[in-house]
Design a protein around this motif. Structure first.
Motif, PDB file in Angstrom:
ATOM      1  N   VAL A 121       0.847  -1.187   0.000  1.00  0.00           N
ATOM      2  CA  VAL A 121       0.000   0.000   0.000  1.00  0.00           C
ATOM      3  C   VAL A 121       0.886   1.242   0.000  1.00  0.00           C
ATOM      4  N   PHE A 122       0.584   2.179  -0.902  1.00  0.00           N
ATOM      5  CA  PHE A 122       1.302   3.449  -0.996  1.00  0.00           C
ATOM      6  C   PHE A 122       0.310   4.593  -0.816  1.00  0.00           C
ATOM      7  N   VAL A 123       0.710   5.611  -0.087  1.00  0.00           N
ATOM      8  CA  VAL A 123      -0.060   6.856   0.001  1.00  0.00           C
ATOM      9  C   VAL A 123       0.846   7.965  -0.508  1.00  0.00           C
ATOM     10  N   ASN A 124       0.444   8.612  -1.605  1.00  0.00           N
ATOM     11  CA  ASN A 124       1.289   9.610  -2.268  1.00  0.00           C
ATOM     12  C   ASN A 124       2.694   9.053  -2.526  1.00  0.00           C
ATOM     13  N   SER A 125       2.722   7.807  -3.020  1.00  0.00           N
ATOM     14  CA  SER A 125       3.959   7.101  -3.414  1.00  0.00           C
ATOM     15  C   SER A 125       4.825   6.680  -2.238  1.00  0.00           C
ATOM     16  N   GLN A 126       4.389   6.879  -0.997  1.00  0.00           N
ATOM     17  CA  GLN A 126       5.147   6.427   0.167  1.00  0.00           C
ATOM     18  C   GLN A 126       4.590   5.088   0.640  1.00  0.00           C
ATOM     19  N   GLU A 127       5.465   4.090   0.764  1.00  0.00           N
ATOM     20  CA  GLU A 127       5.027   2.754   1.154  1.00  0.00           C
ATOM     21  C   GLU A 127       4.655   2.709   2.636  1.00  0.00           C
ATOM     22  N   SER A 147      -3.340  -5.270  13.743  1.00  0.00           N
ATOM     23  CA  SER A 147      -4.519  -4.663  14.351  1.00  0.00           C
ATOM     24  C   SER A 147      -4.288  -3.178  14.554  1.00  0.00           C
ATOM     25  N   LEU A 148      -5.354  -2.471  14.862  1.00  0.00           N
ATOM     26  CA  LEU A 148      -5.279  -1.023  15.076  1.00  0.00           C
ATOM     27  C   LEU A 148      -4.345  -0.685  16.224  1.00  0.00           C
ATOM     28  N   TYR A 149      -4.381  -1.496  17.281  1.00  0.00           N
ATOM     29  CA  TYR A 149      -3.593  -1.182  18.473  1.00  0.00           C
ATOM     30  C   TYR A 149      -2.113  -1.505  18.317  1.00  0.00           C
ATOM     31  N   ASP A 150      -1.743  -2.128  17.196  1.00  0.00           N
ATOM     32  CA  ASP A 150      -0.313  -2.334  16.906  1.00  0.00           C
ATOM     33  C   ASP A 150       0.310  -1.097  16.271  1.00  0.00           C
ATOM     34  N   MET A 151      -0.512  -0.131  15.860  1.00  0.00           N
ATOM     35  CA  MET A 151      -0.011   1.076  15.209  1.00  0.00           C
ATOM     36  C   MET A 151       0.333   2.143  16.247  1.00  0.00           C
ATOM     37  N   LYS A 152       1.450   2.800  16.033  1.00  0.00           N
ATOM     38  CA  LYS A 152       1.804   3.937  16.868  1.00  0.00           C
ATOM     39  C   LYS A 152       1.068   5.181  16.351  1.00  0.00           C
ATOM     40  N   ARG A 177       2.769   5.351   9.671  1.00  0.00           N
ATOM     41  CA  ARG A 177       2.290   5.086   8.319  1.00  0.00           C
ATOM     42  C   ARG A 177       2.170   3.577   8.133  1.00  0.00           C
ATOM     43  N   ALA A 178       0.994   3.080   8.518  1.00  0.00           N
ATOM     44  CA  ALA A 178       0.736   1.638   8.507  1.00  0.00           C
ATOM     45  C   ALA A 178      -0.728   1.389   8.174  1.00  0.00           C
ATOM     46  N   VAL A 179      -1.017   0.177   7.704  1.00  0.00           N
ATOM     47  CA  VAL A 179      -2.381  -0.225   7.358  1.00  0.00           C
ATOM     48  C   VAL A 179      -2.635  -1.629   7.882  1.00  0.00           C
ATOM     49  N   ILE A 180      -3.913  -1.975   7.913  1.00  0.00           N
ATOM     50  CA  ILE A 180      -4.339  -3.341   8.222  1.00  0.00           C
ATOM     51  C   ILE A 180      -4.903  -3.929   6.931  1.00  0.00           C
ATOM     52  N   ILE A 181      -4.440  -5.122   6.575  1.00  0.00           N
ATOM     53  CA  ILE A 181      -4.898  -5.794   5.355  1.00  0.00           C
ATOM     54  C   ILE A 181      -5.569  -7.097   5.759  1.00  0.00           C
ATOM     55  N   LYS A 182      -6.839  -7.242   5.425  1.00  0.00           N
ATOM     56  CA  LYS A 182      -7.600  -8.428   5.805  1.00  0.00           C
ATOM     57  C   LYS A 182      -8.392  -8.948   4.603  1.00  0.00           C
ATOM     58  N   THR A 183      -8.659 -10.256   4.602  1.00  0.00           N
ATOM     59  CA  THR A 183      -9.580 -10.818   3.632  1.00  0.00           C
ATOM     60  C   THR A 183     -10.926 -10.122   3.773  1.00  0.00           C
ATOM     61  N   GLY A 184     -11.542  -9.743   2.677  1.00  0.00           N
ATOM     62  CA  GLY A 184     -12.732  -8.908   2.709  1.00  0.00           C
ATOM     63  C   GLY A 184     -13.939  -9.577   3.343  1.00  0.00           C
ATOM     64  N   GLY A 225      -2.096   5.019  14.164  1.00  0.00           N
ATOM     65  CA  GLY A 225      -1.917   5.005  12.726  1.00  0.00           C
ATOM     66  C   GLY A 225      -2.072   6.372  12.082  1.00  0.00           C
ATOM     67  N   TYR A 226      -2.261   6.323  10.779  1.00  0.00           N
ATOM     68  CA  TYR A 226      -2.266   7.532   9.952  1.00  0.00           C
ATOM     69  C   TYR A 226      -3.617   7.681   9.259  1.00  0.00           C
ATOM     70  N   VAL A 227      -4.057   8.936   9.124  1.00  0.00           N
ATOM     71  CA  VAL A 227      -5.324   9.232   8.444  1.00  0.00           C
ATOM     72  C   VAL A 227      -5.016   9.900   7.101  1.00  0.00           C
ATOM     73  N   PRO A 228      -5.253   9.220   5.973  1.00  0.00           N
ATOM     74  CA  PRO A 228      -5.038   9.865   4.666  1.00  0.00           C
ATOM     75  C   PRO A 228      -5.921  11.099   4.514  1.00  0.00           C
ATOM     76  N   ASP A 229      -5.312  12.195   4.124  1.00  0.00           N
ATOM     77  CA  ASP A 229      -6.029  13.461   4.010  1.00  0.00           C
ATOM     78  C   ASP A 229      -6.898  13.469   2.743  1.00  0.00           C
ATOM     79  N   ILE A 230      -7.784  14.455   2.667  1.00  0.00           N
ATOM     80  CA  ILE A 230      -8.658  14.589   1.503  1.00  0.00           C
ATOM     81  C   ILE A 230      -7.807  14.782   0.242  1.00  0.00           C
ATOM     82  N   GLY A 231      -8.053  13.949  -0.757  1.00  0.00           N
ATOM     83  CA  GLY A 231      -7.356  14.072  -2.033  1.00  0.00           C
ATOM     84  C   GLY A 231      -6.055  13.308  -2.130  1.00  0.00           C
TER      85      GLY A 231
END
Length: 348
Positions: A198-204, A210-215, A219-226, A241-247
């Motif tokens: 996963v990249f946000v603005n080209s940054q990996e 889980s959510l609680y593993d994020m500081k 810049r981290a995500v959770i990936i799960k089977t849908g 974790g990180y909140v991607p901004d608008i746009g």
């Protein structure tokens, strides 16, 4: 409906007889009597007979839908793959998706090929595609960087890891809200279990369980089977974790894999590969790698497995540890079964 109308309906229909065609029989008996009063014959081809037939079919479809919906919401009676995987996600189990076959190939410059190559190096890109002529499946050369340069005058063998599959990309746009989630809408069995970036603005971004593993701000995500198919991607909030901004542009690179069908364990000497991508020489010109390199398998391309079977998911969905701790035999059975490599697993 008026009280008078309700009274008329109650005289026509006996509420204790509503199943196995009894309701239809009661309505038809009423219509036959009404037709007889007027000296007419009632039949299924009569206007009211046709209306009753249509309403019966609609009623049966409604009951079928309700029955199916109830069954698919029960983990013990659910049959559809998406329902079972979705229910297992709600229990904390993350069903394993398909895993690509992996191995190693070696490249050696063909005799005299260097004389036809301008410059001193050959540029090889990450995820350069190879076609296996034996099974008509695509394999990707996996590098630790975007590209490498191979000296054209070297007589050495060059070794590269390969994975079976085709690289795909899905793109989304951030909306600035907490706990943003995105779904890659494709079949569960196609998306490789481990090779998702996963990249946000080209940054990996890193992947966390889980959510609680994020500081905070990580810049981290959770990936799960849908839950409803495909794969779900979750971002954090202001505390974790990180909140991607608008746009902000969110790009997800993943591998569409064939699982066990990509294994090439036997008769490696007779397996033929050819490059599907051209690469560049030192001056940016295109090179046909099939005229430059001889390709051979140096380590068997194996360990490809299919997606988790829905019957196995039913057995595992209540055995996992929500805290990700191997605390009891059920947790060990759950953990080892996800590798899809063992026919019998017993834990004590």
């Amino acid at each position: 409906m008026s009280n008078k109308s309700k009274g008329q309906v109650s005289k026509i229909i006996d509420k204790s007889k509503l199943f196995d065609g009894q309701l239809q029989e009661q309505i038809q008996s009423f219509l036959i009597k009404e037709y007889d009063k007027r000296g007419l014959n009632f039949s299924p081809s009569s206007p009211y007979g046709q209306i009753v037939s249509v309403l019966v079919e609609l009623n049966n479809l409604q009951y079928f839908y309700l029955s199916d919906a109830l069954n698919e919401r029960n983990p013990f009676t659910a049959y559809k793959e998406n329902s079972i995987f979705g229910l297992s996600r709600l229990t904390g189990h993350n069903p394993s998706r398909v895993i690509s076959a992996k191995g190693e190939i070696s490249l050696k410059l063909k005799p005299g090929a260097s004389n036809e190559i301008p410059g001193s190096n050959i540029k090889l890109d990450n995820y350069t595609k190879l076609l296996c002529k034996n099974n008509q499946r695509t394999y990707l050369i996996k590098l630790d960087s975007d590209s490498i340069f191979i000296p054209k005058n070297s007589s050495n063998m060059f070794y590269f890891q390969v994975v079976e599959g085709v690289q795909e990309t899905s793109t989304f746009i951030g909306d600035g809200s907490d706990l943003q989630s995105f779904n890659i809408p494709t079949r569960f069995a196609e998306i490789e279990n481990d090779l998702i970036t996963v990249f946000v603005n080209s940054q990996e971004f890193k992947t966390q369980e889980s959510l609680y593993d994020m500081k905070k701000g990580e810049r981290a995500v959770i990936i799960k089977t849908g839950i409803n198919g495909g794969v779900d991607i979750y971002f954090g909030n202001n505390d974790y974790g990180y909140v991607p901004d608008i746009g902000e542009q969110i790009s997800i690179e993943w591998i569409s894999s064939s699982g066990s069908n990509g294994n090439l364990g036997d008769s490696s000497a007779s397996i033929i590969f050819e490059f599907q991508d051209s690469v560049s020489d030192s001056f940016g010109g295109d090179l046909d790698l099939n005229e430059v390199f001889d390709i051979s398998i140096s380590k068997k391309i194996i360990m490809g497995t299919d997606a988790e079977n829905k019957d196995l998911t039913k057995l595992l969905m209540n055995k996992n540890s929500r805290s990700l701790v191997l605390a009891n035999p059920d947790n060990y059975i759950h953990f080892l079964s996800k590798y899809n490599q063992f026919s019998v697993i017993e834990a004590y």
